[in-house]
Design a protein around this motif. Structure first.
Motif, PDB file in Angstrom:
ATOM      1  N   GLN A  76      54.488  62.282  57.600  1.00 58.34           N
ATOM      2  CA  GLN A  76      53.468  63.044  56.869  1.00 58.34           C
ATOM      3  C   GLN A  76      52.153  63.055  57.644  1.00 58.34           C
ATOM      4  O   GLN A  76      51.489  64.085  57.758  1.00 58.34           O
ATOM      5  N   GLU A  77      51.765  61.904  58.180  1.00 61.97           N
ATOM      6  CA  GLU A  77      50.499  61.819  58.903  1.00 61.97           C
ATOM      7  C   GLU A  77      50.546  62.627  60.200  1.00 61.97           C
ATOM      8  O   GLU A  77      49.559  63.256  60.590  1.00 61.97           O
ATOM      9  N   ARG A  88      51.566  66.715  58.648  1.00 59.32           N
ATOM     10  CA  ARG A  88      50.934  67.375  57.503  1.00 59.32           C
ATOM     11  C   ARG A  88      49.504  66.923  57.259  1.00 59.32           C
ATOM     12  O   ARG A  88      48.939  67.240  56.223  1.00 59.32           O
ATOM     13  N   GLN A  89      48.923  66.210  58.183  1.00 55.86           N
ATOM     14  CA  GLN A  89      47.546  65.759  58.015  1.00 55.86           C
ATOM     15  C   GLN A  89      46.633  66.499  58.983  1.00 55.86           C
ATOM     16  O   GLN A  89      46.975  66.675  60.152  1.00 55.86           O
ATOM     17  N   PHE A 100      45.495  66.542  53.642  1.00 58.59           N
ATOM     18  CA  PHE A 100      46.864  66.978  53.934  1.00 58.59           C
ATOM     19  C   PHE A 100      47.054  68.425  53.505  1.00 58.59           C
ATOM     20  O   PHE A 100      46.326  68.937  52.658  1.00 58.59           O
ATOM     21  N   TRP A 101      48.054  69.076  54.103  1.00 60.05           N
ATOM     22  CA  TRP A 101      48.331  70.474  53.783  1.00 60.05           C
ATOM     23  C   TRP A 101      49.827  70.663  53.555  1.00 60.05           C
ATOM     24  O   TRP A 101      50.649  69.852  53.977  1.00 60.05           O
ATOM     25  N   GLN A 102      50.162  71.757  52.892  1.00 60.01           N
ATOM     26  CA  GLN A 102      51.546  72.176  52.715  1.00 60.01           C
ATOM     27  C   GLN A 102      51.537  73.644  52.332  1.00 60.01           C
ATOM     28  O   GLN A 102      50.526  74.324  52.467  1.00 60.01           O
ATOM     29  N   LYS A 159      47.404  76.008  59.880  1.00 59.90           N
ATOM     30  CA  LYS A 159      47.059  74.608  59.654  1.00 59.90           C
ATOM     31  C   LYS A 159      45.550  74.361  59.646  1.00 59.90           C
ATOM     32  O   LYS A 159      45.062  73.338  60.109  1.00 59.90           O
ATOM     33  N   ALA A 214      43.601  72.664  53.590  1.00 55.87           N
ATOM     34  CA  ALA A 214      44.003  71.419  52.952  1.00 55.87           C
ATOM     35  C   ALA A 214      44.346  71.702  51.500  1.00 55.87           C
ATOM     36  O   ALA A 214      43.685  72.508  50.844  1.00 55.87           O
ATOM     37  N   SER A 231      47.515  66.040  48.990  1.00 55.41           N
ATOM     38  CA  SER A 231      46.518  65.021  49.336  1.00 55.41           C
ATOM     39  C   SER A 231      46.473  63.941  48.253  1.00 55.41           C
ATOM     40  O   SER A 231      46.424  62.739  48.553  1.00 55.41           O
ATOM     41  N   MET A 289      49.592  61.808  48.508  1.00 49.53           N
ATOM     42  CA  MET A 289      49.529  60.850  49.609  1.00 49.53           C
ATOM     43  C   MET A 289      48.602  59.687  49.290  1.00 49.53           C
ATOM     44  O   MET A 289      48.848  58.555  49.708  1.00 49.53           O
TER      45      MET A 289
END
Length: 349
Positions: A22-23, A26-27, A37-39, A80, A83, A88, A91
């Motif tokens: 994840q870090e 997605r960070q 973090f994003w998605q 990217k 956020a 977030s 996490m």
């Protein structure tokens, strides 16, 4: 809850690898959004939640239109530079859990590191994703000021993950009691209702709340309802209004589910579990509590017999709210709200 420490020894390394993934992937690494973090909608599970930033829609169209989507590196198609609040917040909650597991296993240095990560992420979320004027948490793009202001129930991850202050809860809690936002016959719609009846009458349906749910455009989804209710309970020891909303909406939610079972039993003349379990849906209509429906030509209903999550949440709520027994690491608390009908009482056993 089982106190099985051997299980923690088995799962900690896969969880550490998951954390690193994840870090790494997605960070946000630099700029104003660094550390968040994003998605995307499919990554969040909220497939068709309305999004305001055109870039996100363009990206998902590129992916869905690709002739061989399994061959593409999705990250290469994404900007990217944004956020998301829900990932977030999740996490932050994940760091808390990792810190707790490492502490129980005696890895105190690693536990402290996860605690630091949690606090840093919490501070960044409140600095960047909180909108003081609108009283909620929102996704951002490019910088902290450019917020995507769609009111979704996922902002209540802030309560479950212990991110919101009492002052922030002051702004958020009225949304759960207002029919302009998340108050509905079936708690709680995933998308706020903001002036939906007026917009429907004027045929201005750009704001996409749907009375049948249409998946995440208003559907009542058991996991997110459970997270919201449990988030309220996190604040109920110090806030009577959070406690009243938690207990009242829990009872309302469970009564709607019970009505579905009673109606099915009456119609079929049986209490056969094979028939009754069909009344547990992937998501429910926010306006009547029955199965949600897609906004397509067939009005496709939500999938039935959706146990797990449609069953696990209600079981937990019966135990934790109606009965009031909650198991913690070193104590059991019993909230006797049905006896006093006023304020919660906690007993250490």
């Amino acid at each position: 809850m089982s106190r099985d420490l051997q299980r923690l020894h088995r799962v900690i390394i896969p969880l550490e690898h998951y954390t690193r993934w994840q870090e790494n992937n997605r960070q946000v690494k630099a700029g104003a959004l660094k550390g968040l973090f994003w998605q995307r909608a499919f990554g969040s599970g909220m497939d068709n939640i309305p999004l305001g930033f055109d870039a996100w829609s363009r990206e998902e169209n590129k992916i869905s239109a690709h002739p061989n989507p399994e061959t593409i590196n999705v990250s290469d198609l994404l900007d990217k530079n944004d956020a998301w609040f829900d990932i977030s917040a999740q996490m932050k909650l994940h760091y808390d859990a990792m810190a707790n597991i490492e502490r129980v296993l005696g890895n105190h240095e690693q536990s402290e590191k996860y605690q630091e990560n949690s606090q840093e992420l919490k501070d960044k979320i409140n600095e960047c994703l909180w909108d003081h004027h609108k009283g909620g948490y929102f996704n951002v793009q490019d910088n902290c000021e450019n917020k995507e202001v769609t009111f979704t129930l996922s902002m209540f991850w802030a309560l479950y993950a212990d991110i919101a202050s009492n002052e922030q809860v002051d702004s958020m809690l009225p949304m759960l009691t207002s029919s302009l936002f998340f108050r509905s016959e079936m708690p709680y719609p995933a998308l706020a209702q903001l002036y939906w009846p007026i917009l429907k009458w004027l045929r201005l349906l750009r704001y996409q709340f749907n009375e049948d749910g249409n998946y995440w455009q208003g559907g009542s989804w058991p996991p997110l309802v459970y997270i919201t209710l449990k988030g309220l309970m996190n604040y109920s020891d110090v806030r009577q209004d959070a406690w009243f909303e938690y207990t009242a909406s829990t009872e309302k939610y469970l009564k709607k589910l019970a009505q579905n079972l009673i109606q099915a039993s009456t119609a079929s003349g049986t209490t056969n579990p094979v028939i009754l379990r069909e009344q547990f849906y992937e998501y429910n209509s926010p306006t009547n509590g029955g199965p949600g429906k897609r906004d397509d030509e067939h009005k496709t209903p939500a999938k039935s017999n959706f146990l797990g999550w449609a069953g696990l949440g209600p079981i937990g709520l019966v135990q934790e709210s109606l009965i009031g027994i909650n198991v913690h690491e070193t104590r059991i608390t019993w909230h006797l709200h049905t006896c006093t009908d006023r304020t919660p009482t906690a007993f250490k056993i």
